[in-house]
Design an enzyme around this catalytic site. Structure first.
Site, PDB file in Angstrom:
ATOM      1  N   ASP A 184       3.728   3.385  70.407  1.00 51.71           N
ATOM      2  CA  ASP A 184       2.556   2.875  69.691  1.00 51.71           C
ATOM      3  C   ASP A 184       1.249   3.214  70.394  1.00 51.71           C
ATOM      4  O   ASP A 184       1.211   3.517  71.585  1.00 51.71           O
ATOM      5  CB  ASP A 184       2.664   1.367  69.480  1.00 51.71           C
ATOM      6  CG  ASP A 184       2.758   0.588  70.800  1.00 51.71           C
ATOM      7  OD1 ASP A 184       3.353   1.108  71.762  1.00 51.71           O
ATOM      8  OD2 ASP A 184       2.241  -0.541  70.861  1.00 51.71           O
ATOM      9  N   GLU A 194       4.330  -1.891  73.058  1.00 49.97           N
ATOM     10  CA  GLU A 194       3.781  -2.059  74.407  1.00 49.97           C
ATOM     11  C   GLU A 194       2.311  -2.431  74.368  1.00 49.97           C
ATOM     12  O   GLU A 194       1.837  -3.261  75.161  1.00 49.97           O
ATOM     13  CB  GLU A 194       3.982  -0.777  75.226  1.00 49.97           C
ATOM     14  CG  GLU A 194       3.684  -0.934  76.718  1.00 49.97           C
ATOM     15  CD  GLU A 194       2.218  -0.841  77.073  1.00 49.97           C
ATOM     16  OE1 GLU A 194       1.819  -1.345  78.144  1.00 49.97           O
ATOM     17  OE2 GLU A 194       1.437  -0.268  76.285  1.00 49.97           O
TER      18      GLU A 194
END
Length: 379
Positions: free
Chosen positions: A82, A143
């Site tokens: 991400d 994350e």
């Protein structure tokens, strides 16, 4: 040999990097995060690896990558799929590069590191070195939002692991990270009572007013000298200026230096948010400490020495540092695994429109990662 192999594939590395950067993959855009994961899953499968997809209903899927002939992997490589950028960013400023730098959303944090991990393994396979059978790779999808949905996966998959290599990017100096502050995320929801602010203000109970009291108290927990910071970074509430707000919300970020501070900080936040200042309002607090501090210890010092020795063989003298931000290294360090962070390529301006990657650092860091896998497989 690795250098020759990778130099010959530099264009392939940049092509893959371009493909990944041009996919929007903000944490909350599941379709985009999954598309990045699918590209990488296919690439690892082409190298003979098995990819287990840990499916998520609302967030991007996590990937667990292991060779089918792996026997008790002792090395864990962790990266994330991400970014922080909203949908449409890749179209508005797609991947580009010049002689020195590459640009685009997530090019530095951390799509270049994802490319690095793939080609490091490919170089080991090409060299006939079977140390790639000693590794496990986790690519998670959240994350950038604190690994809230992947933390249990990381803890579970860390069983039997001796070394954790976190491929977060490095800064312009190439420094490694051996210490990070811990962090937490809270959401505070306040309910009041709506009323016309001109005709019947006495009937109202302002959720915004109550939230204002709490913000002041929460910010009062900050102690810069002790390394403790509390920040209410997002607030919302109300409907119109002439209506007493019935609802208000706040997103709270906290940082700390030690595990004891984490316990005490969470206790204080819960205490503050347990009692309303304005009678007739109610509060609901969600969240908690998401990452314990990553503290340099004897295990990480030993791993740091190994990394420095391998880097020196490549002509690079590396030092380490402690930073305020968190990563998945906090999670592995907290459960006692020797952890080194910031093994990715150099660059800067993460999370901004000016993010950049130093292209010349991509191949050296790929070689370093491959050499570390070889070295640590013998430890």
């Amino acid at each position: 040999m690795q250098s020759t192999f990778l130099e010959a594939r530099k264009a392939d590395m940049l092509d893959l990097l371009e493909k990944l950067v041009n996919i929007d993959s903000g944490t909350f855009y599941k379709a985009g995060v999954d598309r990045v994961g699918q590209v990488l899953a296919s690439a690892f499968q082409a190298l003979g690896f098995q990819v287990v997809v840990d499916r998520q209903s609302e967030r991007g899927d996590h990937l667990i990558i292991v060779h089918p002939e792996a026997m008790h992997p002792s090395i864990l490589i962790i990266g994330h799929l991400d970014t922080v950028f909203p949908v449409g960013t890749a179209r508005s400023r797609p991947f580009s590069y010049d002689e020195s730098f590459a640009y685009g959303p997530g090019v530095y944090d951390m799509k270049a590191s994802l490319v690095m991990s793939l080609f490091a393994i490919q170089s080991l396979i090409e060299a006939g070195d079977e140390s790639f059978k000693r590794i496990k790779i986790i690519l998670n999808s959240d994350e950038e939002h604190g690994s809230i949905y992947s933390r249990e996966l990381i803890k579970r998959e860390s069983a039997g692991i001796k070394f954790a290599l976190i491929i977060e990017p490095s800064d312009m100096t190439g420094k490694l990270i051996t210490g990070r502050r811990g962090g937490g995320k809270f959401e505070l929801h306040v309910t009041g009572r709506a009323a016309h602010s001109g005709e019947e203000p006495e009937k109202g109970r302002s959720a915004i007013g109550e939230l204002a009291h709490k913000i002041i108290q929460l910010h009062g927990l900050t102690d810069p000298h002790a390394g403790v910071h509390v920040n209410v970074g997002v607030v919302s509430g109300g409907t119109t200026s002439n209506t007493i707000a019935a609802h208000a919300n706040a997103s709270i970020d906290v940082r700390m230096e030690t595990p004891d501070q984490a316990i005490e900080l969470e206790r204080k936040i819960k205490h503050i948010c347990s009692t309303a200042t304005i009678e007739g309002t109610t509060l609901v607090l969600e969240g908690g400490i998401t990452r314990q501090p990553m503290i340099k210890n004897a295990n990480s010092e030993h791993l740091l020495n190994i990394v420095q020795e391998e880097a020196m063989q490549l002509g690079e003298s590396l030092t380490d540092k402690k930073v305020g931000s968190g990563s998945d290294g906090n999670l592995t360090a907290a459960i006692g695994i020797a952890t080194i962070d910031a093994l990715g390529p150099r660059g800067g301006n993460a999370h901004t429109a000016d993010e950049f990657l130093v292209i010349e650092s991509l191949i050296p860091r790929t070689i370093l990662l491959a050499n570390l896998v070889k070295r640590l497989s013998l430890e």
